[in-house]
Design a protein around this motif. Sequence first.
Motif, PDB file in Angstrom:
ATOM      1  N   ALA A  67       0.830  -1.209   0.000  1.00 57.26           N
ATOM      2  CA  ALA A  67       0.000   0.000   0.000  1.00 57.26           C
ATOM      3  C   ALA A  67       0.864   1.258   0.000  1.00 57.26           C
ATOM      4  N   LEU A  68       1.941   1.262   0.768  1.00 57.46           N
ATOM      5  CA  LEU A  68       2.850   2.407   0.789  1.00 57.46           C
ATOM      6  C   LEU A  68       3.533   2.597  -0.568  1.00 57.46           C
ATOM      7  N   GLU A  69       3.906   1.507  -1.182  1.00 53.91           N
ATOM      8  CA  GLU A  69       4.561   1.571  -2.489  1.00 53.91           C
ATOM      9  C   GLU A  69       3.616   2.139  -3.552  1.00 53.91           C
ATOM     10  N   LEU A  70       2.373   1.672  -3.545  1.00 56.64           N
ATOM     11  CA  LEU A  70       1.392   2.163  -4.510  1.00 56.64           C
ATOM     12  C   LEU A  70       1.071   3.635  -4.295  1.00 56.64           C
ATOM     13  N   ALA A  71       1.122   4.083  -3.052  1.00 56.53           N
ATOM     14  CA  ALA A  71       0.851   5.490  -2.766  1.00 56.53           C
ATOM     15  C   ALA A  71       1.839   6.409  -3.474  1.00 56.53           C
ATOM     16  N   VAL A  72       3.016   5.913  -3.744  1.00 58.34           N
ATOM     17  CA  VAL A  72       4.040   6.699  -4.444  1.00 58.34           C
ATOM     18  C   VAL A  72       3.982   6.459  -5.942  1.00 58.34           C
ATOM     19  N   GLU A  73       3.794   5.217  -6.358  1.00 59.89           N
ATOM     20  CA  GLU A  73       4.010   4.849  -7.757  1.00 59.89           C
ATOM     21  C   GLU A  73       2.758   4.867  -8.630  1.00 59.89           C
ATOM     22  N   ALA A  74       1.562   4.789  -8.059  1.00 59.24           N
ATOM     23  CA  ALA A  74       0.355   4.756  -8.874  1.00 59.24           C
ATOM     24  C   ALA A  74       0.193   6.049  -9.669  1.00 59.24           C
ATOM     25  N   ASP A  75      -0.442   5.952 -10.812  1.00 59.09           N
ATOM     26  CA  ASP A  75      -0.691   7.153 -11.608  1.00 59.09           C
ATOM     27  C   ASP A  75      -1.653   8.098 -10.900  1.00 59.09           C
ATOM     28  N   VAL A  76      -2.682   7.541 -10.260  1.00 58.30           N
ATOM     29  CA  VAL A  76      -3.677   8.337  -9.549  1.00 58.30           C
ATOM     30  C   VAL A  76      -4.033   7.625  -8.252  1.00 58.30           C
ATOM     31  N   CYS A  77      -4.131   8.388  -7.164  1.00 60.12           N
ATOM     32  CA  CYS A  77      -4.576   7.846  -5.877  1.00 60.12           C
ATOM     33  C   CYS A  77      -5.813   8.607  -5.414  1.00 60.12           C
ATOM     34  N   VAL A  78      -6.726   7.878  -4.791  1.00 63.28           N
ATOM     35  CA  VAL A  78      -7.931   8.460  -4.196  1.00 63.28           C
ATOM     36  C   VAL A  78      -7.930   8.090  -2.723  1.00 63.28           C
ATOM     37  N   TYR A  86      -1.055   7.410   4.018  1.00 61.56           N
ATOM     38  CA  TYR A  86      -0.731   7.160   2.616  1.00 61.56           C
ATOM     39  C   TYR A  86      -0.811   8.442   1.790  1.00 61.56           C
ATOM     40  N   ALA A  87      -1.743   9.337   2.147  1.00 60.09           N
ATOM     41  CA  ALA A  87      -1.856  10.603   1.432  1.00 60.09           C
ATOM     42  C   ALA A  87      -0.615  11.467   1.659  1.00 60.09           C
ATOM     43  N   VAL A  88      -0.139  11.503   2.897  1.00 55.46           N
ATOM     44  CA  VAL A  88       1.079  12.272   3.189  1.00 55.46           C
ATOM     45  C   VAL A  88       2.268  11.689   2.434  1.00 55.46           C
ATOM     46  N   ARG A  89       2.347  10.379   2.418  1.00 55.29           N
ATOM     47  CA  ARG A  89       3.463   9.751   1.689  1.00 55.29           C
ATOM     48  C   ARG A  89       3.421  10.133   0.209  1.00 55.29           C
ATOM     49  N   ARG A  90       2.232  10.119  -0.377  1.00 54.82           N
ATOM     50  CA  ARG A  90       2.072  10.513  -1.776  1.00 54.82           C
ATOM     51  C   ARG A  90       2.530  11.960  -1.993  1.00 54.82           C
ATOM     52  N   ALA A  91       2.059  12.857  -1.143  1.00 51.78           N
ATOM     53  CA  ALA A  91       2.367  14.276  -1.302  1.00 51.78           C
ATOM     54  C   ALA A  91       3.851  14.571  -1.136  1.00 51.78           C
ATOM     55  N   VAL A  92       4.523  13.834  -0.259  1.00 52.23           N
ATOM     56  CA  VAL A  92       5.945  14.066  -0.010  1.00 52.23           C
ATOM     57  C   VAL A  92       6.820  13.425  -1.086  1.00 52.23           C
ATOM     58  N   ALA A  93       6.518  12.168  -1.419  1.00 49.88           N
ATOM     59  CA  ALA A  93       7.390  11.409  -2.327  1.00 49.88           C
ATOM     60  C   ALA A  93       7.067  11.613  -3.802  1.00 49.88           C
ATOM     61  N   ASN A  94       5.826  12.005  -4.092  1.00 48.29           N
ATOM     62  CA  ASN A  94       5.438  12.190  -5.494  1.00 48.29           C
ATOM     63  C   ASN A  94       4.442  13.343  -5.596  1.00 48.29           C
ATOM     64  N   ASN A 125      -2.004  18.638   7.844  1.00 46.99           N
ATOM     65  CA  ASN A 125      -1.480  17.895   6.693  1.00 46.99           C
ATOM     66  C   ASN A 125      -1.766  18.631   5.393  1.00 46.99           C
ATOM     67  N   TYR A 126      -2.955  19.214   5.311  1.00 47.89           N
ATOM     68  CA  TYR A 126      -3.256  19.978   4.102  1.00 47.89           C
ATOM     69  C   TYR A 126      -2.285  21.137   3.949  1.00 47.89           C
ATOM     70  N   ARG A 127      -2.080  21.904   5.004  1.00 52.04           N
ATOM     71  CA  ARG A 127      -1.197  23.081   4.916  1.00 52.04           C
ATOM     72  C   ARG A 127       0.245  22.675   4.626  1.00 52.04           C
ATOM     73  N   ARG A 128       0.681  21.600   5.232  1.00 55.16           N
ATOM     74  CA  ARG A 128       2.088  21.207   5.074  1.00 55.16           C
ATOM     75  C   ARG A 128       2.357  20.471   3.763  1.00 55.16           C
ATOM     76  N   TYR A 129       1.387  19.684   3.329  1.00 55.45           N
ATOM     77  CA  TYR A 129       1.673  18.766   2.227  1.00 55.45           C
ATOM     78  C   TYR A 129       0.727  18.902   1.040  1.00 55.45           C
ATOM     79  N   PHE A 130      -0.583  18.755   1.271  1.00 56.90           N
ATOM     80  CA  PHE A 130      -1.506  18.569   0.155  1.00 56.90           C
ATOM     81  C   PHE A 130      -1.660  19.810  -0.715  1.00 56.90           C
ATOM     82  N   ARG A 131      -1.653  21.000  -0.108  1.00 53.41           N
ATOM     83  CA  ARG A 131      -1.873  22.210  -0.903  1.00 53.41           C
ATOM     84  C   ARG A 131      -0.725  22.482  -1.871  1.00 53.41           C
ATOM     85  N   LYS A 132       0.441  21.927  -1.589  1.00 51.22           N
ATOM     86  CA  LYS A 132       1.596  22.115  -2.469  1.00 51.22           C
ATOM     87  C   LYS A 132       1.694  21.029  -3.530  1.00 51.22           C
TER      88      LYS A 132
END
Length: 388
Positions: A67-78, A86-94, A125-132
């Motif tokens: 699940a952690l791997e897919l959070a970074v490598e998938a084309d689209v995550c929901v 997993y959302a934070v991992r996506r925002a930081v790594a990809n 999390n939104y302010r630190r990661y998702f909005r960027k």
Amino acid sequence: MTIVFYCNYLNHHQVAVADEMYGLLGEDFRFVATLHRDNGQLKGGGDYSSRPYCILAAETDEGHRQALELAVEADVCVFGACSQEYAVRRAVANPAGMAFEVGERWLKRGWLNVASPVLRAWWLNYRRYFRKANFYKLCSGAFVAGDDERLGCYKGRHYKWGYFTEAPSSDAPAVEASGRCVSIMWCARYLKLKHPELAVLLAHNLKSKGHDFVIDMYGSGEYEARAKELAMKLGLEDVVKFKGTLPNEQLMQQMREHSISLFTSDRNEGWGAVANESLANGCVLIASDAIGSSPYLIKDGVNGYMFRSASASSGFKNPDKKALADLTDKVEWLINNKEHLEEMRRQSALTMRQLWHPRRAALNLLRLINDLRACGDTSIAEGPCSKA
């Protein structure tokens, strides 16, 4: 294109769209269940975790790793409920990878909700990661976008979403009404936010005006005894029937056999899948205008009506008189216009088959993804993935 959904459980509120996504994408679709399976959280449905696309991230180390791997490598995550890790991992790594958050409104109780640790953690999390990052919001309810924007989040990046239950494919799922008696149902847990008192008091108003009807009440809960006591006190045993709980399949059949479905919750009801189920089975929905699904699903006078919501502070001791009056007016009009009622039943089922069907949601999500990549906004005019 690989798409991965993350949510707490694969229950009957999630599985219909997940099945459609799998049908469209095959092995390129995955659903990650982020919490341990819990029968109490299946919300009346079955356990669908054996689906070939489902990953149980909380139950094995390998599932979590995948699940952690897919959070970074998938084309689209929901990312849905209980998926912030997993959302934070996506925002930081990809951060350039497209992602959607999906959820209900945050401010059900107004600004009092700001004290919630869950809300505060999400907002940080939104302010630190998702909005960027390349994140958007899928709104499971008509009030999500407004709440988010009050919190300074996702401005201009909100799209309609919801819960998607199975819809019958038949052109005529409803049983035609026969005779003068209008069959009405109420289906919910007997909780304060569901306002069962409104259904009982509606029966009192209708009976006092001489209407021919019956209200069948399905469910159980802490306020069931109060509802029964009130019905007995008002002498409504002949028109209010307490049916208890039924398996989901039997409940769907009851919806097909009733003409009107009452949905009386206040603003604390984020979405309410019973709205989908009622409409899909050809039951005209009369729902509070503060329920998250109501403005999305109901076209007033076409497939149902919205009535003025009861105050969240009202209840058996202090029922909301304005809400009750509006609810009574809407139901009474339908009782007096049975020909229009039957046409609305057909339109109810049509709404769910054509616009809010799980397959339409899956197809619209793929279209939204392509639209965002091509021009930065949606080309969908109404229904799932249109602008919220």
